[in-house]
Design an enzyme around this catalytic site. Structure first.
Site, PDB file in Angstrom:
ATOM      1  N   GLY A  25       0.841  -1.200   0.000  1.00  0.00           N
ATOM      2  CA  GLY A  25       0.000   0.000   0.000  1.00  0.00           C
ATOM      3  C   GLY A  25       0.876   1.250   0.000  1.00  0.00           C
ATOM      4  O   GLY A  25       0.658   2.190  -0.775  1.00  0.00           O
ATOM      5  N   HIS A  26       1.903   1.259   0.862  1.00  0.00           N
ATOM      6  CA  HIS A  26       2.824   2.404   0.894  1.00  0.00           C
ATOM      7  C   HIS A  26       3.563   2.527  -0.442  1.00  0.00           C
ATOM      8  O   HIS A  26       3.726   3.632  -0.969  1.00  0.00           O
ATOM      9  CB  HIS A  26       3.877   2.223   1.994  1.00  0.00           C
ATOM     10  N   GLN A  69       0.433  10.741  18.421  1.00  0.00           N
ATOM     11  CA  GLN A  69      -0.861  10.304  17.883  1.00  0.00           C
ATOM     12  C   GLN A  69      -1.329   8.982  18.490  1.00  0.00           C
ATOM     13  O   GLN A  69      -2.359   8.457  18.103  1.00  0.00           O
ATOM     14  CB  GLN A  69      -0.832  10.230  16.360  1.00  0.00           C
ATOM     15  N   GLN A  93      -8.596  10.398   8.490  1.00  0.00           N
ATOM     16  CA  GLN A  93      -7.287  11.066   8.538  1.00  0.00           C
ATOM     17  C   GLN A  93      -7.086  11.978   7.327  1.00  0.00           C
ATOM     18  O   GLN A  93      -6.735  13.150   7.466  1.00  0.00           O
ATOM     19  CB  GLN A  93      -6.170  10.017   8.601  1.00  0.00           C
TER      20      GLN A  93
HETATM   21  O1  PAF Z   1      -1.033   7.167   8.422  1.00  0.00           O
HETATM   22  C1  PAF Z   1       0.049   7.187   9.041  1.00  0.00           C
HETATM   23  O2  PAF Z   1       0.909   6.317   8.883  1.00  0.00           O
HETATM   24  C2  PAF Z   1       0.315   8.298  10.021  1.00  0.00           C
HETATM   25  O3  PAF Z   1      -0.845   8.685  10.677  1.00  0.00           O
HETATM   26  C3  PAF Z   1       1.031   9.507   9.401  1.00  0.00           C
HETATM   27  C4  PAF Z   1       0.168  10.190   8.359  1.00  0.00           C
HETATM   28  C5  PAF Z   1       2.345   9.062   8.786  1.00  0.00           C
HETATM   29  C6  PAF Z   1       1.338  10.524  10.489  1.00  0.00           C
HETATM   30  O4  PAF Z   1       2.171  10.001  11.477  1.00  0.00           O
END
Ligand code: PAF
Length: 283
Positions: A36-37, A61, A156
């Site tokens: 996915g990344h 977070q 998000q």
């Molecule tokens: O989706 C993520 O992996 C995280 O929430 C992010 C956007 C890298 C912020 O730390």
């Protein structure tokens, strides 16, 4: 591929690239990279000159200390994968590089207008303040023309889109489709923590989302949400929410009339692993 740990160094490097007229695409991650990344990386490669990926497990977070502790960390594999994918620069800062003098110095004063009231925001208090804080900080450092994020984290990316808009940040957000395993499970760094049994059963989430898409024309929203929660309640699994929302403002809806984009979002515990997913039911 260049690996840069220091904020000062990457700012200087980017200044040089920009002076040469290069456009920058940015993929922020917390590592434990999967296809996915890498699909975000290839999207960026196709749209800009230089692709930068950050790997930073952002402590602000995580509302749950155990979740932060257990978050998979696989830096060497991640860097190998990024190199193969053609990423140009990976930014791997320490906490001190991101938050010199402490995270409180980097609070973002932006009321989220209720966008964080439901779903992830409700179940993970403070989570989105942390996400906004780190993404703002990373955007200040990287100053990309384009930011690439996945649709899997629907709430998000909606909040980040709002932040970019409100703070007038000159970056375009590109939202990319969720990549799925063969059985439909959304790819996630957390999947590697699933037991074999839970991994097999986790495809139930995708099946229920598809079912919701079928039901949307014939059943009420309340009925679909209730049925979906029941279906997800299989041994070892504990659904936290299954909520149907207006995709434009994340508000819950009672009926589909006059709603342009209808999205089902869910979070489910599979043992001690929390999985989220969503599907656009109508647009
Ligand atoms: O989706 C993520 O992996 C995280 O929430 C992010 C956007 C890298 C912020 O730390």
């Amino acid at each position: 591929m260049e690996v840069i740990n220091s904020a000062k160094e990457i700012v200087e490097r980017i200044a040089v690239l920009k002076s040469l007229g290069k456009t920058i695409g940015f993929v922020p991650t917390m590592g434990a990279l999967h296809d996915g990344h890498f699909s975000l990386i290839s999207k960026s490669l196709s749209q800009v000159d230089i692709t930068i990926c950050s790997i930073f497990v952002n402590p602000t977070q995580f509302n749950n200390a155990d979740d932060l502790l257990k978050y998979p960390r696989t830096l060497a594999d991640d860097c190998n994968g990024l190199e193969k994918a053609g990423c140009h620069i990976v930014f791997t800062p320490t906490i001190e590089e991101i938050y010199p003098g402490g995270a409180d110095n980097f609070k973002v004063d932006l009321p989220l207008n209720g966008l964080d009231a439901k779903m992830e925001g409700e179940h993970r208090p403070g989570h989105f303040e942390g996400v906004v804080q780190v993404v703002k900080r990373l955007l200040d450092i990287v100053t990309p023309e384009r930011l690439f994020m996945g649709q899997k984290d629907f709430q998000q990316f909606t909040i980040i889109r709002y932040m970019i808009d409100q703070l007038k940040i000159p970056t375009k957000l590109v939202v990319c489709e969720t990549l799925r395993e063969e059985d439909g499970l959304a790819m996630s760094s957390r999947n590697r923590r699933l037991t074999n049994e839970h991994r097999q059963d986790a495809a139930v989430i995708y099946r229920v989302l598809n079912q919701a898409k079928v039901w949307i024309d014939s059943k009420s929203i309340a009925e679909i949400e209730k049925k979906a929660m029941d279906y997800l309640n299989i041994p070892g699994f504990k659904p936290e929410y299954f909520t149907i929302i207006n995709g434009h403002n994340l508000e819950t809806i009672d009926s589909i009339v006059d709603v342009k984009e209808i999205v089902a979002c869910t979070a489910v515990w599979a043992g001690d692993v929390r999985l989220i997913d969503n599907m656009i039911l109508k647009n």
